[in-house]
Design a protein around this motif. Structure first.
Motif, short mmCIF file in Angstrom:
data_model
loop_
_atom_site.label_atom_id
_atom_site.label_comp_id
_atom_site.label_asym_id
_atom_site.label_seq_id
_atom_site.Cartn_x
_atom_site.Cartn_y
_atom_site.Cartn_z
N UNK A 79 0.87 -1.18 0.00
CA UNK A 79 0.00 0.00 0.00
C UNK A 79 0.90 1.22 0.00
N UNK A 80 0.96 1.94 -1.12
CA UNK A 80 1.92 3.05 -1.23
C UNK A 80 1.76 4.09 -0.12
N UNK A 81 0.51 4.25 0.40
CA UNK A 81 0.24 5.23 1.46
C UNK A 81 0.88 4.79 2.79
N UNK A 82 1.32 3.49 2.88
CA UNK A 82 1.98 3.02 4.11
C UNK A 82 3.50 3.09 4.02
N UNK A 83 3.99 3.43 2.84
CA UNK A 83 5.42 3.29 2.57
C UNK A 83 6.20 4.53 2.99
N UNK A 84 7.20 4.30 3.83
CA UNK A 84 8.06 5.40 4.27
C UNK A 84 9.20 5.59 3.28
N UNK A 85 9.82 4.49 2.88
CA UNK A 85 10.98 4.59 2.00
C UNK A 85 11.22 3.27 1.29
N UNK A 86 11.82 3.38 0.12
CA UNK A 86 12.40 2.23 -0.58
C UNK A 86 13.91 2.38 -0.45
N UNK A 87 14.57 1.31 -0.01
CA UNK A 87 16.04 1.34 0.06
C UNK A 87 16.57 0.39 -1.00
N UNK A 88 17.45 0.88 -1.84
CA UNK A 88 17.93 0.05 -2.94
C UNK A 88 19.44 0.22 -3.14
N UNK A 89 20.10 -0.89 -3.49
CA UNK A 89 21.51 -0.82 -3.91
C UNK A 89 21.50 -0.67 -5.44
N UNK A 90 21.86 0.50 -5.96
CA UNK A 90 21.84 0.69 -7.42
C UNK A 90 22.73 -0.33 -8.14
N UNK A 91 23.87 -0.64 -7.54
CA UNK A 91 24.67 -1.78 -8.01
C UNK A 91 24.82 -2.68 -6.79
N UNK A 92 24.45 -3.94 -6.95
CA UNK A 92 24.44 -4.85 -5.81
C UNK A 92 25.81 -5.00 -5.17
N UNK A 93 25.80 -5.26 -3.89
CA UNK A 93 27.04 -5.52 -3.16
C UNK A 93 27.24 -7.01 -2.97
N UNK A 94 27.65 -7.38 -1.76
CA UNK A 94 28.01 -8.77 -1.52
C UNK A 94 26.78 -9.69 -1.43
#
Ligand SMILES: Cc1ncc(COP(=O)(O)O)c(C=O)c1O
Length: 426
Positions: A176-191
């Motif tokens: 539910x987008x109205x519940x979403x505080x943030x999206x956290x993403x690695x633009x290039x993946x790490x380990x």
């Protein structure tokens, strides 16, 4: 038993028995400028002789203001406000705190769910670990991760290594987008994913969705930031400006603990106090010695055009590594951007005796340091990420040692249970 370190220089580390190790993973993918760089250590010595510590509420520091200006100049768009921390984990924790406070300030306390990807890794402190799509590292820590209920996860479809725009859209609709505080993403993946990049269209779509629904787009560039991927930031490959850019490893280049949360003017302006007063911080955050070190690192990165050098070196190394996939069935593929690269490792124990940990161990025996990656059984890989200053000859040497290590891995029975194996953090 681990070898005992004696000294290091450039891309090489030496142990007390005089053995040489080519650092093919820049320590923990943070020694981005190689070991012992006089241009940086000289400035550290000058700072040590002048003042190591003052507290941020007691003294104004022109050096800190200069570092913030420099970061703001390098970062895209209106990412101009900076809060300093001591580690990537602390910086992610701070970014999560910022997102929660941002919505609370706007009287949207229900907007508190953080959506992250599995696999991903965002750090070891409780909030950052709860946000990490890394079941191995979260294992048995559930009682500590109190905010589990406010974390949701998107998973790539069967056979894919990263979620695409459609996967994210579906996950956002479910939360539910109205519940979403943030999206956290690695633009290039790490380990966690083993250097698998998010495709640019996905980042562009996430930017659109964040604008549409009001959640924050947090880019975890602790590993990918400041030149590692061949651009200043991983997000630059998609031309996307996040609301919050989290930096760590590349900012310190392994010389002093320092990390940063770079925040857009728009988000910072929503608070009626400066960020440092809203977010508070840690005792050593932004201390003069760490600031002087990071300032020297940024100057070096810019003067030596390190991102462009990493792009060229990364292309050459990726090509040489792809050559190895044709020779060894153990290696499934080569992925990554710039010098944030990884080898996919065939891990079926019935058909191949080796795993990524075996390969890391065999490489060490050949005098090559690599970084085990992947979240078994989701992914199995080994990161190849030498310092961004690596020369062509050093890359050739790296590939030769790796070639021998792969042969050694496929020929010897699995040693995954040896004490050295268990020493590797996965
Ligand atoms: C993408 C990413 N985020 C966060 C972290 C945590 O950083 P630190 O180990 O400095 O706390 C790491 C560390 O490996 C990382 O790779």
């Amino acid at each position: 038993m681990l070898p005992t370190v004696s000294r290091a220089e450039g891309v090489y580390v030496y142990d007390t028995d005089g053995r040489e190790y080519l650092d093919g993973c820049s320590g923990a993918i943070n020694v981005n400028l190689g070991h012992t760089v006089p241009e940086i250590t000289d400035r550290m010595h000058q700072q040590i002789d002048s003042v190591c510590f003052t507290y941020r509420t007691q003294f104004h520091s022109p050096a800190l203001a200069g570092l913030t200006e420099h970061l703001a100049r390098l970062a895209p768009g209106d990412l101009n406000q900076v809060q300093y921390c001591n580690s990537g984990s602390e910086a992610i924790e701070t970014a999560l705190r910022l997102a929660t406070l941002y919505h609370a300030t706007a009287y949207r306390p229900f907007q508190c769910v953080v959506l992250t990807e599995e696999p991903s890794y965002h750090g070891m402190t409780a909030g950052a670990l709860a946000a990490s799509g890394h079941p191995l590292r979260r294992k048995d820590l559930t009682p500590l991760l109190a905010n589990q209920s406010t974390v949701a996860r998107v998973r790539p479809r069967q056979g894919a290594l990263r979620a695409d725009a459609e996967d994210w859209e579906k996950a956002i609709a479910e939360v539910g987008p109205h519940n979403l505080s943030a999206v956290v993403i690695e633009p290039v993946g790490g380990a966690a994913s083993g250097a698998v990049p998010t495709d640019p269209e996905t980042l562009v779509r996430l930017r659109e969705l964040a604008d549409e629904h009001g959640f924050l787009l947090i880019a975890d560039e602790v590993m990918s930031g400041l030149g590692r991927t061949g651009r200043w930031f991983g997000c630059d490959h998609a031309g996307v400006t996040p609301d919050v850019l989290v930096l760590g490893k590349g900012l310190s280049a392994g010389f002093m603990p320092i990390a940063a949360v770079v925040v857009s003017d728009r988000i910072a302006a929503s608070f009626d106090a400066p960020l440092s007063g809203v977010l508070f911080g840690h005792t050593m955050a932004g201390a003069p010695l760490a600031v002087a070190t990071a300032a020297a690192v940024l100057d070096y990165l810019e003067r030596q055009s390190i991102p462009a050098r990493a792009a060229r070196a990364g292309e050459r190394l990726a090509e040489r590594l792809t050559g190895l996939t044709g020779q060894h069935r153990l290696i499934t593929d080569v992925r990554g951007r710039g010098l944030q690269l990884a080898l996919g490792v065939q891990s079926d124990p019935d058909r191949f005796p080796g795993t990524s940990l075996d390969l890391v161990e065999a490489a060490r025996a050949e005098g090559l340091l690599l970084y085990p990656a992947g979240v078994t059984p989701l992914t199995e890989s080994v990161m190849v990420a030498p310092p961004l200053t690596v020369s062509d000859e050093e890359m050739d040497e790296l590939v030769q040692r790796l070639d021998r290590a792969i042969t050694r891995t496929t020929q010897s029975p699995s040693g995954a249970s040896s004490p050295l194996m268990t020493a590797h953090a996965r």
